[in-house]
Scaffold this motif. Structure first.
Motif, mmCIF file in Angstrom:
data_model
loop_
_atom_site.group_PDB
_atom_site.id
_atom_site.type_symbol
_atom_site.label_atom_id
_atom_site.label_comp_id
_atom_site.label_asym_id
_atom_site.label_seq_id
_atom_site.Cartn_x
_atom_site.Cartn_y
_atom_site.Cartn_z
ATOM 1 N N ALA A 192 0.833 -1.206 0.000
ATOM 2 C CA ALA A 192 0.000 0.000 0.000
ATOM 3 C C ALA A 192 0.865 1.253 0.000
ATOM 4 O O ALA A 192 0.560 2.242 -0.690
ATOM 5 C CB ALA A 192 -0.916 -0.008 1.215
ATOM 6 N N LEU A 193 1.926 1.231 0.761
ATOM 7 C CA LEU A 193 2.841 2.381 0.810
ATOM 8 C C LEU A 193 3.408 2.676 -0.575
ATOM 9 O O LEU A 193 3.392 3.832 -1.039
ATOM 10 C CB LEU A 193 3.958 2.091 1.810
ATOM 11 N N VAL A 194 3.884 1.648 -1.241
ATOM 12 C CA VAL A 194 4.458 1.846 -2.580
ATOM 13 C C VAL A 194 3.396 2.336 -3.549
ATOM 14 O O VAL A 194 3.626 3.259 -4.353
ATOM 15 C CB VAL A 194 5.076 0.517 -3.080
ATOM 16 N N PRO A 217 5.504 15.705 -5.532
ATOM 17 C CA PRO A 217 6.426 14.942 -4.661
ATOM 18 C C PRO A 217 6.115 15.123 -3.179
ATOM 19 O O PRO A 217 6.210 14.181 -2.399
ATOM 20 C CB PRO A 217 7.788 15.521 -5.031
ATOM 21 N N ARG A 218 5.717 16.341 -2.815
ATOM 22 C CA ARG A 218 5.407 16.590 -1.407
ATOM 23 C C ARG A 218 4.167 15.795 -0.982
ATOM 24 O O ARG A 218 4.119 15.220 0.109
ATOM 25 C CB ARG A 218 5.188 18.082 -1.185
ATOM 26 N N LEU A 219 3.147 15.740 -1.865
ATOM 27 C CA LEU A 219 1.944 14.963 -1.555
ATOM 28 C C LEU A 219 2.272 13.477 -1.467
ATOM 29 O O LEU A 219 1.789 12.772 -0.568
ATOM 30 C CB LEU A 219 0.874 15.201 -2.618
ATOM 31 N N GLY A 220 3.102 13.016 -2.396
ATOM 32 C CA GLY A 220 3.485 11.600 -2.371
ATOM 33 C C GLY A 220 4.203 11.237 -1.080
ATOM 34 O O GLY A 220 3.937 10.180 -0.483
ATOM 35 N N MET A 221 5.117 12.117 -0.635
ATOM 36 C CA MET A 221 5.834 11.842 0.601
ATOM 37 C C MET A 221 4.897 11.880 1.798
ATOM 38 O O MET A 221 4.955 11.034 2.693
ATOM 39 C CB MET A 221 6.960 12.859 0.791
ATOM 40 N N VAL A 270 0.461 6.453 5.373
ATOM 41 C CA VAL A 270 0.221 5.019 5.208
ATOM 42 C C VAL A 270 1.171 4.217 6.100
ATOM 43 O O VAL A 270 0.779 3.193 6.684
ATOM 44 C CB VAL A 270 0.377 4.612 3.731
ATOM 45 N N ALA A 271 2.395 4.674 6.228
ATOM 46 C CA ALA A 271 3.360 3.967 7.079
ATOM 47 C C ALA A 271 2.904 3.963 8.528
ATOM 48 O O ALA A 271 3.026 2.945 9.235
ATOM 49 C CB ALA A 271 4.745 4.607 6.966
#
Length: 544
Positions: A129-131, A142-146, A152-153
């Motif tokens: 799910a994290l990936v 990129p900021r949203l993805g991080m 999720v982590a």
């Protein structure tokens, strides 16, 4: 997790149906908890409004993906967990020993590693799910993805932690079942220390790490007002309180349950119940503690059994003295009283009755003897065929050993007459100084009493068999007795066989008028005296 043959032993079978159902719930429930953590953090911690300005469809895209993945992950987790905890069907009754042993080993491995197996399933699903969610968002922002990845982590860590603790609890009975036949010799899963550290990491460190990351993001990227940061702290603090409490409670229960089980069993042992046993259901050092307690109690049980057998053979006082002190050969001079009881007509009984009947009669006779002697603080030093030697005053000193022996003699005579039909026995009581101690060799010894009182009591039984009541005592016993001496009367003297001086003969007061003592007094013929002498001669060498 399939069924097993009905003929299989309990340890050969797979998991019970109720356990499989509970494990299914354990897979589902923590995922719901983890999903809740993700939604709470995403709604109140992440600045989604600013992060999705460049991509208005990001929020809907993430929510749809999140719902679909959660549903799929739960289904995959249930099926995969079922396969991970699946045990092959137990071998049939005709299976060879190697097959049975291999199957038991498989069952044991699945059950004991169950928490780790299902936690691994959850870990893989949440890593996937994290990936997935990072890839969905990182190319547009990129900021949203991080940010989504960190969220999720956090949910995944909460899910894995709760899963591990719940599986431990659900499998407790199964673990006890597989460890019943073969206790653990070493810990199988992370120990108590790692369990406590893991509880802190999952329940406290991870939410606090979220606070730190939020503060770092505010410093680096901006976009957080004071009110927003306050909300972030409140939300992550609340997550820390809820998840931390849940993980800590489960950890505390996992740690306390084995200790409480040992403590309950320990109380039973303290109360004298050496059959107490603790079910071994923990695979950490606490499981080793449970198994060690059972081993210790087994040793105590065996020691108590040996002590009980030892006491039955030599007497409780002698056994206690031997256990509390170093045993040495030799003895000491003690003031003792001796009661000797000898069955009348034993030779004729053995010749005219079946052996089993003779044994039953002797056991009933000795049961009365033991009961009376122990009630008056004496102990049976030895049985000699149809006779018994009781000692008062050694190894445990008595203030009135002679009085105890005389009371025992009177009561024994009465009980034999009242309770044992067709049984008669001569009872002789004497007192004086004797050597009490261990005789023999360091390889085999016996605690006994040797001296004139023993010989005199044995000879007095010959006189006792000739008179009313069959109970006599020596004048030496009366001289050393306290108030009990008032219940006896001296009725004459007799030169006992093997002795040069006359011995005063005393009998209980109720028989005094019917008893006279002299050469041949009270005999209808010489048969009883001849038999008494024969039996006495046969036993005398062992009596000192």
């Amino acid at each position: 997790m399939n069924g097993a043959s009905s003929d299989a032993a309990p340890e050969d079978r797979g998991l019970r149906l109720v356990t499989r159902l509970a494990l299914g719930l354990v897979v589902v429930t923590p995922n719901i908890v983890g999903a809740g953590v993700v939604l709470v953090v995403a709604a109140w911690v992440l600045p989604l409004g600013e992060l999705t300005e460049d991509d208005p469809g990001a929020l809907m895209r993430n929510l749809v993906a999140f719902g679909g993945y959660l549903l799929g992950a739960v289904l995959v987790g249930v099926v995969w967990g079922h396969l991970r905890m699946r045990v092959p069907r137990a071998p049939g009754p005709g299976a060879d020993a190697t097959t049975v042993r291999r199957h038991r080993k498989r069952v044991r491995r699945v059950v004991l590693r169950g928490p780790l197996r299902l936690a691994t399933v959850q870990t893989v699903l949440w890593v996937a799910a994290l990936v997935l969610f990072v890839l969905i968002n990182v190319f547009t922002s990129p900021r949203l993805g991080m940010s989504v990845g960190v969220t999720v982590a956090l949910g995944g860590l909460a899910t894995v932690a709760v899963t591990y603790r719940l599986v431990e609890r659900v499998l407790r009975r199964e673990v006890a079942r597989v460890l019943d036949d073969q206790p653990p010799e070493d810990r199988i899963l992370p120990g108590v220390a790692l369990r406590a550290v893991g509880s802190w990491v999952m329940g406290t460190a991870v939410p606090l790490a979220g606070v730190v990351l939020a503060a770092a993001a505010a410093r680096v990227f901006g976009g957080y007002t004071v009110d927003r940061l306050a909300l972030v702290v409140v939300v992550l603090g609340g997550v820390a309180l809820v998840v931390g409490f849940l993980v800590t409670v489960l950890t505390a229960m996992s740690t306390a349950a084995p200790v409480l089980a040992v403590r309950r069993a320990q109380r039973r042992v303290e109360d004298g119940d050496y059959d107490a046993e603790v079910p071994v259901f923990d695979t950490t050092e606490l499981g080793l503690l449970q198994a060690g307690f059972n081993t210790m109690v087994a040793g105590l049980r065996e020691r108590e059994r040996v002590r009980d057998l030892f006491g039955r053979h030599v007497g409780e006082d002698v056994a206690r003295t031997a256990l509390e002190n170093d045993v040495e050969l030799g003895g000491e001079v003690r003031e003792v009283a001796v009661l000797f009881v000898d069955l009348v007509g034993s030779t004729q009984l053995a010749a005219t009755r079946p052996p089993t009947e003779v044994v039953e009669m002797l056991n009933a006779f000795f049961a009365v003897v033991i009961d009376v002697v122990e009630q008056h603080d004496g102990w049976i030093n030895k049985f000699e065929g149809d006779a018994a030697l009781a000692v008062f005053g050694a190894p445990t000193a008595l203030d009135d050993a002679a009085g105890c022996a005389l009371r025992a003699g009177r009561e024994l005579g009465r009980r034999i007459a009242d309770e044992l039909d067709g049984v008669s026995a001569g009872i002789g009581v004497s007192a004086g100084e004797a050597v009490a101690g261990n005789i023999g060799d360091t390889r085999r010894y016996e605690y006994t009493v040797i001296g004139d009182p023993v010989n005199e009591a044995a000879r007095l039984t010959e006189v006792a068999k000739e008179i009313e009541g069959c109970v006599v005592a020596s004048g030496a016993a009366l001289e050393r007795a306290g108030d009990e001496a008032r219940n006896w009367r001296v009725v004459g003297t007799r030169a006992l066989r093997g002795r040069d001086e006359d011995t005063e003969i005393a009998v209980p007061g109720e028989h005094a008028e019917a008893c006279t003592v002299g050469p041949g007094a009270g005999r209808e013929d010489g048969a009883r005296e001849d038999e008494a002498r024969e039996d006495s001669d046969r036993r005398a060498p062992s009596l000192g």
